[in-house]
Design an enzyme around this catalytic site. Structure first.
Site, PDB file in Angstrom:
ATOM      1  CD  GLU A  33      53.385  53.241  -7.375  1.00 14.93           C
ATOM      2  OE1 GLU A  33      52.525  53.963  -7.892  1.00 14.93           O
ATOM      3  OE2 GLU A  33      53.223  52.026  -7.141  1.00 14.93           O
ATOM      4  N   GLY A  43      61.348  44.897  -8.410  1.00 13.85           N
ATOM      5  CA  GLY A  43      60.627  43.893  -7.622  1.00 13.85           C
ATOM      6  C   GLY A  43      60.262  42.700  -8.482  1.00 13.85           C
TER       7      GLY A  43
END
Lengths: 678, 678
Positions: free
Chosen positions: A431, A179
């Site tokens: 995550e 990102g």
């Protein structure tokens, strides 16, 4: 509007007091309201046209928003900026992620992995103020995700120059999904295998400059591409990065834990466990996010259901509000109860986590409470893994159920639930992929079970494993539906969790007895671990909800108690198998429970709109004409769509495509008829 | 590529034979392969850049494709064109829907509602060849969806001019979601309340011209807007339409059933039931679609899982294929079994439906088998409602599970599963919202239960209700896991379905006894109806799968039997509550069943890739680099993304946005410090 007014006429609880209680105090509510107003009035922050922007337009809009936010990061207290980001995450998840990559990943990595001296160096470079550098987080690779230990990128130490050489050796080693890499970041925390004198020391973190902040030209040896279209969060510019023998100074390896001396001597940290505390923060915040996203979706679905009418008209009367149907209540009200369960769990787990972090900050080898803190860390790590998985799944399901409950309008982008779903979906993967996390949680539970069996007392959320024999003998003694109260339900969850954790533990022990290696034994009992994690997490959520109710002001107790009862009973009814199999409830109890779920849905339905009001999301945050506070849904929906798409003109391709289609001379295609007799 | 070759080395069944069996014969396979090749080689039909087109570009591309398809509609047999559309529905759901609105809705409405004379008139105008007119289907309104009877648009007969006046009286009466209205259609079948001499005769169908086919100018009194961005199916141009006193000739009301004479005399049809046969076709085809979409998603997920490696590396060895993990098998293999269940159910229900339609075509009041046909219609209507709902839900869940099983890559648009999800999601809503349909199915089942109780013999899929008392006494007698075979599982589903249908029926009867109106009684037992429909539909799917296995060639029996066992047992394990509650299985049986599910997953895993091959979808149809036949996933994925997004240059907004962000003079913001002591 009269219609929605009648929904608000007689709430059974003080709405504003509920808002303060959920927010954590009057002051927090006021701060949130100030932030919502600032967001709403700032033209740069607008979201109303999001559904009709192209990807390049969204990307540009997003960076404009980040420039606005950069003002606040330098000018308001950290806690208030966090509130701002939390609200932003509901308003515009793409922008939230684009700025979140810098603070939540890049800067968190510095905080967790850099030495004090290094941290201060990067702060001076602008890491706090976004002035001079923007960071990204180079962990995942094209061929490698959840298994960080399997990453391929190398960081080879060159003693001669005192530099690391960062290198992408294969296609699958390409950093992927990064990102901010495609269009925003100047620097990257790169996860790479530390190679010193030919020896692989495992994966460590290195700061690598990607671009010149003056010209944005890529640094030599760095190639970056945009990974393009995604399911959601279009504002964040995920990219791929390949490094070809890129040299960085030795000081750019983050050395809070492992250190590499100029000579090439590698010094390993004394406490490996401390390096994984950082992962937990993200998981905990996703429990909170799951509650918030659910509240937003439910606000839309419940307000719509209080206005929309369908079927059931008697002569001279309007059709029935869909929220008055048993089936519609059953679709939405249990999800509302679940949103509260996630809310209270999020608050509690966040508190536990913050306490723990404070303790860990100052912890040193040899401290007298070292063992206690590490045990606590283990618990929070194991518990948060399961909660992250089940809460994000629950929230994703809630959003989709809410979307479907709008009927056809749920499929319109302007209703807001399609993008909420598409934006939220990634939470089940990033995550830590949810399924992998459930297995981690299950592994932790098997460990706790075996420790408890061996006589080691378990604390916190797994304390029910301590006297398992007695626990498993429990049977529901209720002689009527009313006797199945919060305490009985709490017992039920513990008993079921105890049984399934025990089953997983016994399966594991049997594998070990058969001579399997520990990893193979865990692999063998994967399904049992997942099931154990599921039932434990459901029980954990219930108990945290129950604790939350106990702490509520008296004026809120009745409604919260109903919601908590509904949460507990609904999940028992939906997962009745183990409650029957382990004989806590009889089939007769289950009939009572089903009937009680129906009663509770009907009862809570009366407060449905006031409950959405208590969540206190402004219309700007809701961003759906169908979930407007004033209930004027149809006009607002029609106006919004017409503003975006003024009534049709002739489509641009009419002459080139449609006219020729409609005016084909199909006879021109008729073939010559051969006369075979000729 | 070597890796995927090893997956294909030893299939336990003849793969090509499976393809022929699933397709329904060698000839069908050959036709499908011809169509796939024609689609793939035609540059107009390309889909590879779909993820990066803007909405206007997609709309234009879609109409280009429809022009290509128009060639085939005039030049190939209907059955073959249907195959073409069926494949198109997997390749490009937006285009499929845009052409499907004309054929499946507009033209079907003509076939079902127009008199022979009217049908021939519209065919002559170009309704078959798309030459001269394109139709759309004006049923739903802004404020009205599933309840057709509640629509507001009016068609008022004016005897003087022998015309109907079509009118939109309110905002909520605006026709909404009308596919093809925004940019494609010249004509619309409008659902409107027939008003004659002040009397409301309920909702009927009228053909209204929307646009001039020469200029595409809107007809006077017609206003149309585009409803803009949607969750998926971007190629279809859904619009809204408002009519302001638009006059159409009397002959434009479709008069196969209800007729309005010139004088204004209204003649109602003798057999109201026949008008709802038309709805069933769409539901049946969605059962088939659900199987197909699941097969496509599973092809991607299973092939990816056979290549992707993660964790579990031992020294010197590669990581483990994710398909070799117990948990990954458990995620995907039961869904594979479910896809087969939907496939066989789709085939059977399609056959039943087609037989029924042939009979109904020729049926007249007074025919001797009228009653039998109507009973049959009632069964197909009730059953297809439940199947449509549960199969589309199952497929949507399958797609999402497959997407999540790809980890992060599932969130990339190029993996193909995000758009498959977003395109498919509408199937749970259109042509009958799933929840409403489950209630219809449940109402049908309650009716069957009451008839059976009153001694009226039930046939077909509800025959198990005939001797319910005996059925409900059944208990599983299996003394080992192996004894729980397809017959035992079949008994289990009937017993559970019988119990829950009975419970719904008894709840209904009790309401009637308490004096509730029939509708209120049904409303009261909604949740029981939904549950009855669910367990009945699961059982129905299992039995159709079992029947399908019985009809398979001997060479395919072993693998199909395993899949059918897995389908049956997995759903019992996942919904164990009622199987325990109604005491067909004991907790001990359930332990066996769970163990057997694990064995079957592991066993079928060996054939996973060959099974995806047997579905025989070309790489063009799969349209995902991660699901490629040759297994070369990473290079293809990287190349595809790079072709769409060549390595990053400086973003266009660097100078205007990023440079100023990175080079802020924050000190310029420092306020003047007032000296209060001065």
């Amino acid at each position: 509007m009269r219609v929605i007014a009648e929904e608000r006429a007689n709430p059974s609880f003080p709405v504003r007091e509920m808002t303060h209680f959920l927010d954590g105090g009057v002051r927090v509510t006021e701060t949130r309201e100030m932030i919502m107003m600032q967001l709403e009035r700032d033209p740069v922050m607008k979201t109303i046209d999001h559904n009709d922007l192209t990807l390049p337009q969204i990307r540009e809009r997003t960076i404009q928003k980040i420039r606005r936010l950069a003002h606040y990061v330098a000018n308001e207290p950290v806690a208030q900026f966090r509130q701002r980001l939390s609200i932003l995450s509901l308003v515009d998840p793409g922008t939230y992620t684009r700025i979140g990559v810098h603070y939540g990943l890049f800067f968190s990595a510095l905080q967790g992995q850099a030495s004090a001296e290094q941290l201060s160096y990067w702060v001076q470079k602008g890491a706090v103020t976004l002035n001079g550098l923007v960071g990204c987080f180079g962990m995942t690779e094209l061929g490698h995700g959840s298994n960080v230990a399997g990453l391929e990128t190398t960081a080879t130490y060159d003693e001669a120059s005192e530099e690391f050489v960062i290198h992408t050796p294969t296609l699958t080693a390409t950093k992927w999904w990064i990102g901010g890499a495609a269009q925003t970041a100047t620097h990257c925390v790169v996860f790479a295998r530390l190679i010193v004198k030919g020896r692989d020391h495992g994966v460590k973190n290195f700061v690598v400059q990607l671009r010149d902040p003056e010209t944005f030209a890529l640094m030599p040896g760095v190639v970056i591409g945009d990974i393009g279209a995604k399911m959601g969060r279009h504002g964040i510019d995920n990219g791929w990065i390949q490094f070809t023998h890129v040299r960085i100074p030795r000081s750019h390896m983050l050395m809070k834990h492992t250190k590499v001396k100029a000579s090439g001597e590698v010094i390993e940290p004394p406490l490996q466990q401390l390096t994984y505390g950082a992962l937990i923060g993200g998981r905990v915040s996703m429990v909170v996010d799951s509650g918030n996203a659910s509240k937003k979706a439910l606000t839309i679905a419940l307000r719509y259901a209080a206005i929309r009418r369908q079927f059931g008209a008697r002569p001279g009367e309007p059709e029935t509000k869909i929220l008055d149907y048993v089936i519609h209540q059953h679709r939405l009200i249990p999800l509302l109860a679940q949103a509260f369960a996630m809310h209270f769990t999020g608050v509690e787990v966040q508190n536990i986590y913050e306490d723990l972090m404070v303790k860990m900050e100052t912890l040193k080898p040899g401290d007298k409470d070292l063992h206690t803190v590490l045990e606590h860390l283990k618990e929070v790590h194991g518990t948060s893994a399961g909660l992250k998985a089940f809460c994000t799944w629950n929230a994703l399901n809630t959003i989709d159920q809410c979307r479907q409950s709008l009927g056809g309008h749920g499929y319109s982008a302007y209703a807001g639930l399609a993008s909420l779903y598409n934006d939220f979906a990634v939470q089940c993967t990033w995550e830590g992929d949810n399924t992998i996390l459930t297995l981690q949680a299950g592994r932790y539970l098997v460990g706790c079970y075996r420790e408890a069996k061996a006589g080691k007392k378990q604390a916190g959320g797994v304390a029910y494993l301590n006297d398992l024999q007695a626990l498993l003998r429990n049977r529901c003694q209720a002689k009527s539906a009313a006797e199945i109260d919060l305490d009985v339900i709490g017992q039920a969850y513990w008993l079921v969790a105890g049984n399934v954790v025990k089953a997983a533990g016994e399966e594991f022990d049997a594998c070990i007895k058969r001579g399997l290696r520990e990893d193979d034994a865990y692999e063998h009992c994967s399904q049992a671990r997942l099931y154990a994690a599921k039932m434990h997490s459901y029980g954990y959520l219930f108990h945290r909800f129950k604790d939350g109710v106990a702490k509520a002001p008296a004026s809120l107790q009745p409604i919260l108690t109903k919601l908590c009862l509904l949460y507990g009973l609904y999940n028992i009814a939906e997962n009745s198998g183990p409650f029957l199999q382990y004989e806590f409830f009889t089939p007769r109890h289950l009939d009572w429970i089903r009937a009680r779920v129906a009663e509770l849905c009907k009862d809570i339905r009366k407060d449905a709109v006031p409950i959405t009001d208590s969540f206190n999301y402004s219309d700007f945050v809701i961003n759906s004409p169908l979930g407007r506070y004033d209930g004027d849904i149809y006009q607002a929906y029609f106006d919004l769509i017409n503003a975006a798409h003024p009534p049709a003109k002739v489509p641009p391709y009419f002459k080139s495509e449609i006219h020729p289609l409609l005016h084909r001379n199909t006879q021109a295609d008729d073939p010559l008829e051969l006369d075979d007799d000729e």
